[in-house]
Design a protein around this motif. Structure first.
Motif, PDB file in Angstrom:
ATOM      1  N   SER A  45       0.852  -1.186   0.000  1.00  0.00           N
ATOM      2  CA  SER A  45       0.000   0.000   0.000  1.00  0.00           C
ATOM      3  C   SER A  45       0.889   1.237   0.000  1.00  0.00           C
ATOM      4  CB  SER A  45      -0.909   0.007   1.228  1.00  0.00           C
ATOM      5  OG  SER A  45      -0.122   0.023   2.410  1.00  0.00           O
ATOM      6  N   GLY A  46       0.265   2.377  -0.078  1.00  0.00           N
ATOM      7  CA  GLY A  46       1.008   3.623  -0.021  1.00  0.00           C
ATOM      8  C   GLY A  46       0.360   4.686  -0.874  1.00  0.00           C
ATOM      9  N   THR A  47       1.078   5.815  -1.011  1.00  0.00           N
ATOM     10  CA  THR A  47       0.547   6.927  -1.792  1.00  0.00           C
ATOM     11  C   THR A  47       0.996   6.879  -3.241  1.00  0.00           C
ATOM     12  OG1 THR A  47       2.383   8.314  -1.059  1.00  0.00           O
ATOM     13  CG2 THR A  47       0.349   8.420   0.228  1.00  0.00           C
ATOM     14  N   ALA A  48       1.871   5.958  -3.577  1.00  0.00           N
ATOM     15  CA  ALA A  48       2.253   5.777  -4.981  1.00  0.00           C
ATOM     16  C   ALA A  48       1.048   5.247  -5.746  1.00  0.00           C
ATOM     17  CB  ALA A  48       3.421   4.805  -5.094  1.00  0.00           C
ATOM     18  N   LYS A  49       0.994   5.547  -7.030  1.00  0.00           N
ATOM     19  CA  LYS A  49      -0.144   5.093  -7.845  1.00  0.00           C
ATOM     20  C   LYS A  49      -0.062   3.600  -8.131  1.00  0.00           C
ATOM     21  CE  LYS A  49      -0.535   9.561 -10.067  1.00  0.00           C
ATOM     22  NZ  LYS A  49      -0.262  10.322 -11.273  1.00  0.00           N
ATOM     23  N   GLY A  50       1.135   3.106  -8.347  1.00  0.00           N
ATOM     24  CA  GLY A  50       1.314   1.702  -8.666  1.00  0.00           C
ATOM     25  C   GLY A  50       2.696   1.249  -8.243  1.00  0.00           C
ATOM     26  N   ALA A  51       2.934  -0.063  -8.394  1.00  0.00           N
ATOM     27  CA  ALA A  51       4.210  -0.620  -7.963  1.00  0.00           C
ATOM     28  C   ALA A  51       4.574  -1.836  -8.806  1.00  0.00           C
ATOM     29  CB  ALA A  51       4.136  -1.024  -6.497  1.00  0.00           C
ATOM     30  N   SER A  52       5.860  -2.094  -8.874  1.00  0.00           N
ATOM     31  CA  SER A  52       6.368  -3.362  -9.396  1.00  0.00           C
ATOM     32  C   SER A  52       6.607  -4.245  -8.180  1.00  0.00           C
ATOM     33  CB  SER A  52       7.671  -3.156 -10.158  1.00  0.00           C
ATOM     34  OG  SER A  52       7.442  -2.394 -11.310  1.00  0.00           O
ATOM     35  N   VAL A  53       5.885  -5.358  -8.110  1.00  0.00           N
ATOM     36  CA  VAL A  53       5.936  -6.236  -6.945  1.00  0.00           C
ATOM     37  C   VAL A  53       6.631  -7.535  -7.329  1.00  0.00           C
ATOM     38  CG1 VAL A  53       4.548  -7.506  -5.270  1.00  0.00           C
ATOM     39  CG2 VAL A  53       3.829  -5.240  -6.005  1.00  0.00           C
ATOM     40  N   THR A  54       7.579  -7.944  -6.516  1.00  0.00           N
ATOM     41  CA  THR A  54       8.261  -9.228  -6.672  1.00  0.00           C
ATOM     42  C   THR A  54       8.035 -10.008  -5.388  1.00  0.00           C
ATOM     43  OG1 THR A  54       9.951  -8.199  -8.058  1.00  0.00           O
ATOM     44  CG2 THR A  54      10.464 -10.367  -7.134  1.00  0.00           C
ATOM     45  N   TYR A  55       7.613 -11.266  -5.500  1.00  0.00           N
ATOM     46  CA  TYR A  55       7.343 -12.048  -4.298  1.00  0.00           C
ATOM     47  C   TYR A  55       7.561 -13.536  -4.557  1.00  0.00           C
ATOM     48  CZ  TYR A  55       2.707 -12.798  -6.453  1.00  0.00           C
ATOM     49  OH  TYR A  55       1.680 -13.109  -7.305  1.00  0.00           O
ATOM     50  N   ILE A  56       7.726 -14.261  -3.465  1.00  0.00           N
ATOM     51  CA  ILE A  56       7.785 -15.726  -3.539  1.00  0.00           C
ATOM     52  C   ILE A  56       6.352 -16.218  -3.388  1.00  0.00           C
ATOM     53  CG2 ILE A  56       8.605 -17.825  -2.432  1.00  0.00           C
ATOM     54  CD1 ILE A  56      11.143 -16.325  -1.699  1.00  0.00           C
ATOM     55  N   ASN A  57       5.901 -16.986  -4.390  1.00  0.00           N
ATOM     56  CA  ASN A  57       4.502 -17.431  -4.401  1.00  0.00           C
ATOM     57  C   ASN A  57       4.329 -18.758  -3.660  1.00  0.00           C
ATOM     58  OD1 ASN A  57       5.316 -19.434  -6.220  1.00  0.00           O
ATOM     59  ND2 ASN A  57       4.644 -18.271  -8.000  1.00  0.00           N
ATOM     60  N   GLU A  58       3.108 -19.306  -3.727  1.00  0.00           N
ATOM     61  CA  GLU A  58       2.777 -20.526  -2.978  1.00  0.00           C
ATOM     62  C   GLU A  58       3.561 -21.753  -3.404  1.00  0.00           C
ATOM     63  OE1 GLU A  58      -0.048 -20.240  -6.430  1.00  0.00           O
ATOM     64  OE2 GLU A  58       0.625 -18.847  -4.918  1.00  0.00           O
ATOM     65  N   THR A  59       4.148 -21.747  -4.601  1.00  0.00           N
ATOM     66  CA  THR A  59       4.952 -22.892  -5.048  1.00  0.00           C
ATOM     67  C   THR A  59       6.438 -22.694  -4.762  1.00  0.00           C
ATOM     68  OG1 THR A  59       5.197 -21.988  -7.283  1.00  0.00           O
ATOM     69  CG2 THR A  59       3.304 -23.446  -6.879  1.00  0.00           C
ATOM     70  N   GLY A  60       6.786 -21.548  -4.145  1.00  0.00           N
ATOM     71  CA  GLY A  60       8.180 -21.277  -3.819  1.00  0.00           C
ATOM     72  C   GLY A  60       8.948 -20.600  -4.935  1.00  0.00           C
ATOM     73  N   ASN A  61       8.253 -20.235  -6.007  1.00  0.00           N
ATOM     74  CA  ASN A  61       8.888 -19.560  -7.142  1.00  0.00           C
ATOM     75  C   ASN A  61       8.753 -18.048  -7.001  1.00  0.00           C
ATOM     76  OD1 ASN A  61       9.638 -21.938  -8.601  1.00  0.00           O
ATOM     77  ND2 ASN A  61       7.477 -22.191  -9.097  1.00  0.00           N
ATOM     78  N   THR A  62       9.661 -17.332  -7.650  1.00  0.00           N
ATOM     79  CA  THR A  62       9.594 -15.879  -7.662  1.00  0.00           C
ATOM     80  C   THR A  62       8.633 -15.426  -8.747  1.00  0.00           C
ATOM     81  OG1 THR A  62      11.882 -15.756  -6.913  1.00  0.00           O
ATOM     82  CG2 THR A  62      10.958 -13.770  -7.877  1.00  0.00           C
ATOM     83  N   GLN A  63       7.790 -14.478  -8.409  1.00  0.00           N
ATOM     84  CA  GLN A  63       6.800 -13.957  -9.344  1.00  0.00           C
ATOM     85  C   GLN A  63       6.897 -12.437  -9.326  1.00  0.00           C
ATOM     86  OE1 GLN A  63       3.095 -15.990  -9.013  1.00  0.00           O
ATOM     87  NE2 GLN A  63       1.928 -14.329  -9.948  1.00  0.00           N
ATOM     88  N   GLN A  64       6.711 -11.808 -10.496  1.00  0.00           N
ATOM     89  CA  GLN A  64       6.768 -10.359 -10.591  1.00  0.00           C
ATOM     90  C   GLN A  64       5.535  -9.849 -11.317  1.00  0.00           C
ATOM     91  OE1 GLN A  64      10.315  -8.773 -12.347  1.00  0.00           O
ATOM     92  NE2 GLN A  64       9.947  -6.754 -11.484  1.00  0.00           N
ATOM     93  N   GLU A  65       4.959  -8.743 -10.792  1.00  0.00           N
ATOM     94  CA  GLU A  65       3.759  -8.148 -11.372  1.00  0.00           C
ATOM     95  C   GLU A  65       3.824  -6.641 -11.231  1.00  0.00           C
ATOM     96  OE1 GLU A  65       0.103  -9.610  -9.679  1.00  0.00           O
ATOM     97  OE2 GLU A  65       0.905 -11.632  -9.454  1.00  0.00           O
ATOM     98  N   ASP A  66       3.249  -5.933 -12.195  1.00  0.00           N
ATOM     99  CA  ASP A  66       2.998  -4.505 -12.061  1.00  0.00           C
ATOM    100  C   ASP A  66       1.562  -4.368 -11.592  1.00  0.00           C
ATOM    101  OD1 ASP A  66       5.517  -3.654 -12.852  1.00  0.00           O
ATOM    102  OD2 ASP A  66       4.971  -3.608 -14.964  1.00  0.00           O
ATOM    103  N   VAL A  67       1.363  -3.686 -10.457  1.00  0.00           N
ATOM    104  CA  VAL A  67       0.040  -3.645  -9.833  1.00  0.00           C
ATOM    105  C   VAL A  67      -0.361  -2.217  -9.479  1.00  0.00           C
ATOM    106  CG1 VAL A  67       0.360  -5.951  -8.856  1.00  0.00           C
ATOM    107  CG2 VAL A  67       0.936  -3.944  -7.477  1.00  0.00           C
ATOM    108  N   GLN A  68      -1.656  -2.021  -9.294  1.00  0.00           N
ATOM    109  CA  GLN A  68      -2.195  -0.775  -8.750  1.00  0.00           C
ATOM    110  C   GLN A  68      -2.298  -0.965  -7.236  1.00  0.00           C
ATOM    111  OE1 GLN A  68      -2.879   2.015 -10.647  1.00  0.00           O
ATOM    112  NE2 GLN A  68      -1.889   0.790 -12.228  1.00  0.00           N
ATOM    113  N   LEU A  69      -2.143   0.113  -6.494  1.00  0.00           N
ATOM    114  CA  LEU A  69      -2.209   0.024  -5.038  1.00  0.00           C
ATOM    115  C   LEU A  69      -3.597   0.425  -4.539  1.00  0.00           C
ATOM    116  CD1 LEU A  69       1.250   1.462  -4.027  1.00  0.00           C
ATOM    117  CD2 LEU A  69       0.599  -0.888  -4.506  1.00  0.00           C
ATOM    118  N   PRO A  70      -4.080  -0.179  -3.474  1.00  0.00           N
ATOM    119  CA  PRO A  70      -3.441  -1.229  -2.693  1.00  0.00           C
ATOM    120  C   PRO A  70      -3.512  -2.592  -3.388  1.00  0.00           C
ATOM    121  CG  PRO A  70      -5.613  -0.756  -1.801  1.00  0.00           C
ATOM    122  CD  PRO A  70      -5.385   0.215  -2.930  1.00  0.00           C
TER     123      PRO A  70
END
Length: 127
Positions: A45-70
């Motif tokens: 979350s935050g005051t930025a309009k959007g973000a590039s998010v990188t995370y470890i998903n449920e299978t243990g792999n790295t996933q990257q997405e461009d998302v709107q906040l929150p």
């Protein structure tokens, strides 16, 4: 058996009883093992309009997405698994961005960054 021998062995019966209870699993519910899985929630979350998010998903792999906040993602993993989320703001307006990792509703890690194109990252073990 002499009276003195019987007097020195008074502790044997209680000790055997305690060992028997322990062997049969007679422990209190407060020390019962926790479940083997955890519901993990990543939040950005935050005051930025959007973000590039990188995370470890449920299978243990790295996933990257461009998302709107929150943004929010929830999934189930084994207890003790490493969890990670990183979010970089996509605008240069000097805005803030925050990330949070929760396990079964309890906050495990949170971070906030302020400025242009900043990154907030959170990591830990699913508990």
């Amino acid at each position: 058996m002499s009276k003195e021998t019987r007097h020195n062995l008074w502790w044997v019966i209680p000790a055997i009883l305690v060992l028997f209870i322990m062997a049969c699993g007679g422990s209190s519910s407060s020390s019962a093992p926790q479940g083997s899985h955890v519901n993990v929630t990543y939040e950005v979350s935050g005051t930025a309009k959007g973000a590039s998010v990188t995370y470890i998903n449920e299978t243990g792999n790295t996933q990257q997405e461009d998302v709107q906040l929150p943004w929010k993602e929830t999934f189930r993993v084994e207890r003790g698994e490493f969890v990670y989320v990183s979010a970089q703001s996509r605008d240069d307006g000097g805005r803030s961005i925050s990330c949070t990792i929760s396990g079964d509703g309890e906050v495990l890690e949170e971070a906030t960054s302020n400025g242009r194109f900043v990154i907030a990252q959170c990591s830990g073990n699913a508990e």
